[in-house]
Design an enzyme around this catalytic site. Structure first.
Site, PDB file in Angstrom:
ATOM      1  N   SER A  98      12.016  -8.479   3.848  1.00 46.52           N
ATOM      2  CA  SER A  98      12.491  -8.212   5.205  1.00 46.52           C
ATOM      3  C   SER A  98      13.890  -7.607   5.179  1.00 46.52           C
ATOM      4  CB  SER A  98      12.432  -9.486   6.043  1.00 46.52           C
ATOM      5  OG  SER A  98      12.769  -9.222   7.378  1.00 46.52           O
ATOM      6  N   ASP A 246      14.050  -3.895  11.609  1.00 48.03           N
ATOM      7  CA  ASP A 246      14.515  -4.543  10.386  1.00 48.03           C
ATOM      8  C   ASP A 246      13.797  -3.918   9.187  1.00 48.03           C
ATOM      9  OD1 ASP A 246      11.988  -5.659  10.733  1.00 48.03           O
ATOM     10  OD2 ASP A 246      12.605  -7.690  10.202  1.00 48.03           O
ATOM     11  N   ASP A 248      11.336  -4.574   7.087  1.00 47.52           N
ATOM     12  CA  ASP A 248       9.883  -4.416   7.004  1.00 47.52           C
ATOM     13  C   ASP A 248       9.276  -4.049   8.351  1.00 47.52           C
ATOM     14  OD1 ASP A 248      10.493  -6.977   7.986  1.00 47.52           O
ATOM     15  OD2 ASP A 248       8.684  -7.881   7.166  1.00 47.52           O
ATOM     16  N   ASP A 250       8.868  -5.383  11.216  1.00 51.77           N
ATOM     17  CA  ASP A 250       8.075  -6.246  12.089  1.00 51.77           C
ATOM     18  C   ASP A 250       8.906  -6.766  13.260  1.00 51.77           C
ATOM     19  OD1 ASP A 250       9.648  -8.009  10.617  1.00 51.77           O
ATOM     20  OD2 ASP A 250       8.029  -9.426  10.193  1.00 51.77           O
TER      21      ASP A 250
END
Length: 461
Positions: A98, A246, A248, A250
């Site tokens: 992340s 962010d 990743d 999501d």
């Protein structure tokens, strides 16, 4: 012997590569994942971190060695992996850390249909199984099984992911909007052009180059310092809205046309109103909206005013997803900017939330600041972290300090929540660091500041 409790967290695997984990361990996690889930096929994806392709391939090989066929979708956002898990009806594994720095990597795992794998839904069993395969010399020995190895096939799911999202929110007839997007050198740079291309949107891209070393800033929009570039760009180009993803992709954060951040609680309320209208139009009488316990008081108020019912949960995606499954909720929001949709297999997707905000903005003429003002009813502190030596002792000290105050209630659903008539605060221990996280909300700024300062004085004593 290395202790996997250091890298297997409440919701995922996360640690420094190769110091804490490597391809050898990843291969073992692949074998354990299919053994615990009972899968006969899985889907695997990864982000742009330098270590991600090799870790993802090792996981796939570990799964295939157990007779499981693996669909490798390559570079993807985490919500794109969830999409593939839902569409293909397969358990999945996403390799990402992340927003963590470049030396970190991790695995977010799910069962078929993007159902969560957390500490209560299989992650502990996976950890214990892998731990049992680690010898005293730290070598990993996965027991061989007498099966025909599975196949590894590559499949591109980016366009189907985009098509699914755009089938849920129609942006073709909105007014033209100028949209500044900060991908933070993360996976938003991969997904945004495909999802938002060809719409009445002028995209002003920032840091779309995929670079897991994060050369411009951390891909963590929750930290205000990482929004500064986007805020400046919005003002510079006269954008109608700014979006920050962010690492990743999501999670999605929003800034208005003035460059001011929009509270994720306000976004939760805005999207909830839209989802409630859709559900009620389809004949649902009292649709359920999920929110976690650090979301603004405004969210349950606005949901009730729009004919819905709310369920309050702990912080964390596995808790939200489980509660959505139990309650049949149509939507869920967290103050960390994770947004969950029943129409997306109850998984979190920042991109779908962004589409809702763009639609709400583009379907009318008011600027974003005016549009979201209806959803901002209280004053909040944002999340404030304090490093402490003894988390439990400090929380107990805070509780004791408020124990005799008239009209105060206590709630320990997740950490300690203390509520008065016109304020509340939540104090939670971090799962991974020696931190206490404080969130405060009140009806006015003076009350919020007074409660914030009083709690911090005790926490940091």
């Amino acid at each position: 012997m290395r202790d996997l409790k250091q890298i297997v967290k409440a919701y995922d695997v996360r640690g420094v590569v190769p110091d804490q984990w490597d391809t050898e361990l990843s291969r073992a996690f692949g074998a354990a994942f299919v053994q615990v889930t009972g899968a006969d096929a899985i889907v695997v994806g990864h982000d742009m971190r330098p270590s991600s392709p090799s870790l993802a391939r090792a996981f796939a090989e570990g799964a295939a060695a157990r007779g499981v066929d693996v669909v490798e979708i390559g570079l993807c956002s985490t919500d794109q992996l969830y999409f593939a898990s839902g569409k293909l009806d397969l358990p999945g594994a996403m390799f990402t850390a992340s927003h963590n720095p470049a030396q970190y990597n991790g695995i977010k795992m799910c069962r078929k249909g993007a159902a969560p794998v957390g500490e209560d839904t299989g992650l502990v069993e996976i950890r214990e199984l892998v731990q049992s395969w680690i010898g005293a010399d730290d070598a990993v020995t996965v027991p061989a099984v007498d099966v025909t190895p599975g196949t590894l096939t590559q499949q591109d799911e980016l366009q189907p992911y985009a098509d699914h999202l755009l089938g849920l929110v129609d942006l073709r007839s909105i007014r033209p909007l100028k949209v500044a997007v900060d991908a933070g050198n993360g996976m938003g740079g991969h997904t945004v052009p495909t999802v938002l291309g060809g719409l009445p949107l002028e995209i002003v891209p920032m840091y779309f180059e995929l670079d897991g070393t994060f050369p411009n800033h951390e891909a963590n929009p929750l930290d205000p310092k990482n929004l500064v570039d986007l805020q400046a760009k919005v003002r510079e180009v006269g954008a109608d809205i700014g979006l920050a993803f962010d690492g990743d992709a999501d999670r999605c954060f929003v800034v208005d046309q003035n460059g001011d951040p929009v509270s994720p609680s306000a976004i939760t309320a805005l999207v909830a109103v839209r989802e409630l209208a859709k559900a009620k139009a389809a004949g649902e009488t009292e649709p359920v909206i999920i929110h976690n316990l650090i979301t603004s008081w405004a969210v349950p108020e606005i949901v009730a005013e729009n004919g819905g019912r709310t369920v309050r949960t702990r912080v964390g995606h596995s808790f939200i997803k489980q509660e959505m499954a139990t309650s049949g909720a149509i939507f869920g929001g967290e103050h960390s900017a994770h947004y969950y949709f029943r129409d997306f297999w109850r998984a979190d997707t920042g991109m779908l939330a962004a589409l809702h905000v763009l639609a709400a903005l583009g379907e009318q003429q008011k600027p974003l600041s005016e549009l979201v003002s209806a959803y901002n009813r209280y004053v909040d502190s944002g999340e404030i972290n304090s490093t402490v030596a003894d988390q439990a002792e400090r929380v107990a000290a805070v509780r004791a300090a408020f124990a005799d105050e008239p009209g105060v209630t206590f709630d320990e659903l997740d950490g300690l929540t203390v509520s008065g008539s016109d304020w509340w605060f939540n104090l939670r221990a971090s799962n991974t660091e020696p931190l206490l996280r404080l969130n405060v909300e009140a009806r006015d700024a003076a009350t919020m500041a007074a409660r914030r300062d009083a709690v911090l004085a005790i926490v940091r004593a």
